[in-house]
Each structure stands twice: as structure tokens, then as C-alpha cells.
Write an enzyme that holds these catalytic residues in place. Structure first.
Site, PDB file in Angstrom:
ATOM      1  N   HIS A 260       0.912   5.050   6.446  1.00 37.00           N
ATOM      2  CA  HIS A 260       0.651   5.560   5.093  1.00 37.00           C
ATOM      3  C   HIS A 260       0.791   7.079   5.088  1.00 37.00           C
ATOM      4  O   HIS A 260       1.026   7.694   6.132  1.00 37.00           O
ATOM      5  CB  HIS A 260      -0.755   5.146   4.652  1.00 37.00           C
ATOM      6  CG  HIS A 260      -0.937   3.664   4.611  1.00 37.00           C
ATOM      7  ND1 HIS A 260      -1.585   2.970   5.604  1.00 37.00           N
ATOM      8  CD2 HIS A 260      -0.516   2.750   3.709  1.00 37.00           C
ATOM      9  CE1 HIS A 260      -1.559   1.672   5.321  1.00 37.00           C
ATOM     10  NE2 HIS A 260      -0.914   1.509   4.183  1.00 37.00           N
TER      11      HIS A 260
ATOM     12  N   ASP B 109      -3.369   6.010  11.852  1.00 36.71           N
ATOM     13  CA  ASP B 109      -2.487   5.599  10.764  1.00 36.71           C
ATOM     14  C   ASP B 109      -1.271   6.532  10.661  1.00 36.71           C
ATOM     15  O   ASP B 109      -1.383   7.648  10.151  1.00 36.71           O
ATOM     16  CB  ASP B 109      -3.260   5.571   9.437  1.00 36.71           C
ATOM     17  CG  ASP B 109      -2.415   5.026   8.283  1.00 36.71           C
ATOM     18  OD1 ASP B 109      -1.200   4.787   8.480  1.00 36.71           O
ATOM     19  OD2 ASP B 109      -2.969   4.836   7.176  1.00 36.71           O
TER      20      ASP B 109
ATOM     21  N   SER C  28       0.806  -1.220   0.000  1.00 35.16           N
ATOM     22  CA  SER C  28       0.000   0.000   0.000  1.00 35.16           C
ATOM     23  C   SER C  28       0.840   1.271   0.000  1.00 35.16           C
ATOM     24  O   SER C  28       0.361   2.336  -0.352  1.00 35.16           O
ATOM     25  CB  SER C  28      -0.942  -0.009   1.201  1.00 35.16           C
ATOM     26  OG  SER C  28      -0.215  -0.261   2.390  1.00 35.16           O
TER      27      SER C  28
END
Ligand SMILES: *[C@@H]1O[C@H](CO)[C@@H](O)[C@H](O)[C@H]1NC(C)=O
Ligand SMILES: *[C@@H]1O[C@H](CO)[C@@H](O)[C@H](O)[C@H]1NC(C)=O
Length: 346
Positions: free
Chosen positions: A325, A322, A98
Site C-alpha cells: 500500500h 507493508d 485496498s
């Protein structure tokens, strides 16, 4: 007269050497520049919800306006029109987890925003997504492939085969630019670990030292590069470890448990936390490859960007924290700016 020639000669060669030796990745700092961001993320149709921090209610915007300033040279500003023109009829494929998808969605936004009303279509076949910018014939592809080696279903469960490059590799080969990354998934355990068994040589076991596994898989991938890549046709990049920010001690803010509420990069040119060890492993494995592989060495410069992650704005503020990312727009736009410089700026 001779002296003038000599000085011109000297100046020319010093400048030339300068451009050739400027390292975009090693030293530098983030500079606030109000002429950034490079696009308005609300007008980009390619950002998945988890990376779309502004849409998810992130209140601050300053993090969108930092550019990376390497020591000793200036990066050219990403020019999507120029990219599309120079890359006409060609294809770029981004392969990995990702974090590669961060890079992929960012480059789509950068190219899409560069030409008003640009026409495109998108397709998805298996794990491979493709966006074609129709007037330029430029294809941008993404293959979700977190290990780069084979991961297959067997009667006994999912098997990770460290000595066999992913079956997909025959679809990677045919592109003009390839950008790989593999890191994060090697360290997953429990429910996030997608394999039950791992095969090294002829031996199948339930687990393996993860550093050894990553190195071995990169060796397998490197052998594939050496045997299958034609440097005259395809330029190969490898994106090194993307850093996360789950411990404020790394940036001398011990009270911070993660990247929450960070609105500025670490300023200056020294990041207090050291480099993640896996980056060293990656570099070591990649150094054995004989054919050219250009490092997209984003680790150090991204370490400063504790402000670049979605934090709670990865999904309308209700799900987790998060700090792995990156928001799009944001830091991946600068990774692509560097890529643009490596590809097109002499
Ligand atoms: C997208 O455009 C390409 C290039 O013109 C074409 O080959 C492809 O079939 C199109 N795909 C779709 C789904 O329209
Ligand atoms: C599954 O496990 C059995 C028993 O250990 C073994 O005999 C068989 O070869 C395994 N199958 C595969 C595909 O690994």
C-alpha cells in the site's frame, strides 16, 4: 508576411500535437518540489490508520514533496476548487481492492483541503462508502470489490464466478466517472484467498491458473463495459497494477529486503526491475474492449517510489512490513493529480 503566418501556423500545430501526444505515464522522473505536498495529512479526516504514516510516527517527510515530471510536458497542479466546480452535481466511484482505497482516501483529502471549512457528509451502504461535498453536490464513492466478478456464498463454500460481472455493477453504472482496479487478490492463496471454488463456463474447480483467471475476469468486465456503459454519460478508467517493493534487487540495492528505511525515490528515468507481468495481461485483456476505457497506468511511475509505502508505519510500528500500500498523503496524490489532468486539462 506569408512566412510569419507559416511559422505561426507551424508553431501552433506543433504545440497542439505536443499536448495531445504527451504521455503522462511512459517516460519521466520524480522531481523534488518544496511546494508539495498538496495538503497537510494531519488535517484530513478520511485517512485510515494503515495509510496514515505521519500519524503512525514515520519520521521523514521528504517523500511527501515529489511530483511526477513526464517527459515533454508539465502536469497541471491538482486544483481541488477547480475540480469541485467543474464536477458540480456529479459523482465519481472508485471500485476495487485496498489499492483503490488508497486512491479514494487521497482524492477525499485533496478535495477536502481545497476549500476551508468545506461541508460534507458520509454514508455507508453495504460495501459502498460515499462522501458528499454538500455545497458542490459532488459525490465520491468507493466500493470494495477486489475481483469485479461475482463472489457468492453457496452451500459448498464461497464461489468465484469468472463469467459473471459482480452483482454490484448496477450500482456502478449510474456514476459520471468510474475508476476500476483488480489485481492483487487474484494471487492470494491460503488464508487470504476468499473463495473455495471457481467457476469457468459450466465447470467448477478448486483452483485455476491465476493469470488465466485474471484475464478471463477482465474479459467479463470488458463485456459489461461494452454492453452497459454509455460513453456520453460515464468516463471509465482502469488503474493498472500498483507495484510493491519487497526485493531490493529490483532497484539495484540487493541488501534491501524490502522498503524499510527508504526515504527517496529511485532517481533518474530508468527503473532497473522490469514491469510486473500482470500489467501486460491487464493491457491485453483491456485492448479487447470496444468502448473507451482510459488507462490510469500508474505501474511504471510508481515503481520508482520505493519510499512511498507505509513499511513499519502502517500501524503504530507494531505490525508487519507493508511495501504494497501507499502512505496518504503521498504517491496516490500524484495518481489523482494525473487523473485531474486527464479529466479537466485540455
Ligand atoms: C448527505 O447529503 C446528501 C445530499 O444533500 C443527502 O441526500 C443525504 O441524505 C445526506 N446523508 C446523510 C447521512 O446525512
Ligand atoms: C454442492 O456440492 C454438491 C456435491 O458435489 C453438488 O451436488 C451441488 O450441486 C453443489 N452446490 C452448489 C450450489 O454448487
Amino acid at each position: 508576411m506569408l512566412l510569419i503566418y507559416f511559422l505561426l501556423f507551424l508553431a501552433f500545430h506543433v504545440l497542439e500535437a505536443h499536448a495531445a501526444t504527451c504521455n503522462f505515464f511512459s517516460d519521466g522522473c520524480w522531481v523534488f518540489d518544496s511546494s508539495y505536498p498538496l495538503y497537510d495529512s494531519s488535517a484530513c479526516p478520511f485517512i485510515q490508520r494503515e495509510f496514515d504514516c505521519q500519524r503512525n510516527g514515520r519520521p521523514d517527510q521528504k517523500y511527501l514533496s515529489y511530483r511526477w515530471q513526464p517527459q515533454g510536458c508539465r502536469l497541471a497542479r491538482f486544483d481541488g476548487g477547480d475540480f469541485l466546480q467543474k464536477f458540480g452535481g456529479k459523482s465519481i466511484m472508485i471500485v476495487g481492492d485496498s489499492l483503490s482505497r488508497d486512491l479514494y482516501q487521497s482524492i477525499l483529502c485533496l478535495l477536502h483541503s481545497s476549500v476551508p471549512g468545506i461541508k460534507y457528509n458520509r454514508t455507508r451502504v453495504g460495501s459502498i462508502s460515499t462522501v458528499t461535498f454538500l455545497d458542490f453536490g459532488v459525490k465520491v464513492k468507493y466500493d470494495l470489490n477486489p475481483f469485479l466478478v461475482d463472489l457468492i456464498a453457496t452451500e459448498n463454500g464461497t464461489l468465484l464466478i469468472l463469467d459473471s460481472v459482480a452483482e454490484k455493477a448496477n450500482l456502478w453504472r449510474q456514476n459520471d466517472v468510474l475508476i476500476f482496479n483488480t489485481y492483487q487478490w487474484w494471487y492470494y492463496r491460503g488464508a487470504k484467498q476468499p473463495w473455495q471454488f471457481v467457476k469457468v463456463g459450466d465447470k467448477i474447480s478448486k483452483d485455476i491458473d491465476r493469470n488465466i483467471a485474471l484475464k478471463r475476469a477482465l474479459g467479463t468486465w470488458g463485456q459489461w463495459v461494452d454492453s452497459d456503459m454509455d460513453p456520453a454519460k460515464t468516463r471509465v478508467f482502469f488503474q493498472l497494477v500498483s507495484p510493491s517493493h519487497y526485493d531490493g534487487r529490483d532497484w539495484n540495492q540487493p541488501e534491501a529486503r524490502n522498503c524499510a528505511d527508504q526515504t527517496e525515490p529511485v532517481l533518474g528515468s530508468v527503473y532497473p526491475g522490469g514491469l510486473p507481468p500482470a500489467r501486460g495481461l491487464q493491457k491485453e485483456a483491456l485492448s479487447l474492449i470496444k468502448k473507451p476505457v482510459t488507462l490510469l497506468d500508474i505501474t511504471h511511475l510508481s515503481q520508482f517510489r520505493k519510499d512511498g509505502h507505509p513499511s513499519i508505519y502502517g500501524q503504530d510500528g507494531r505490525s508487519g512490513m507493508d511495501c504494497l500500500h501507499w502512505c496518504v498523503g503521498g504517491v496516490p496524490d500524484i495518481w489523482n493529480e494525473i487523473l485531474y489532468n486527464l479529466l479537466f486539462i485540455p
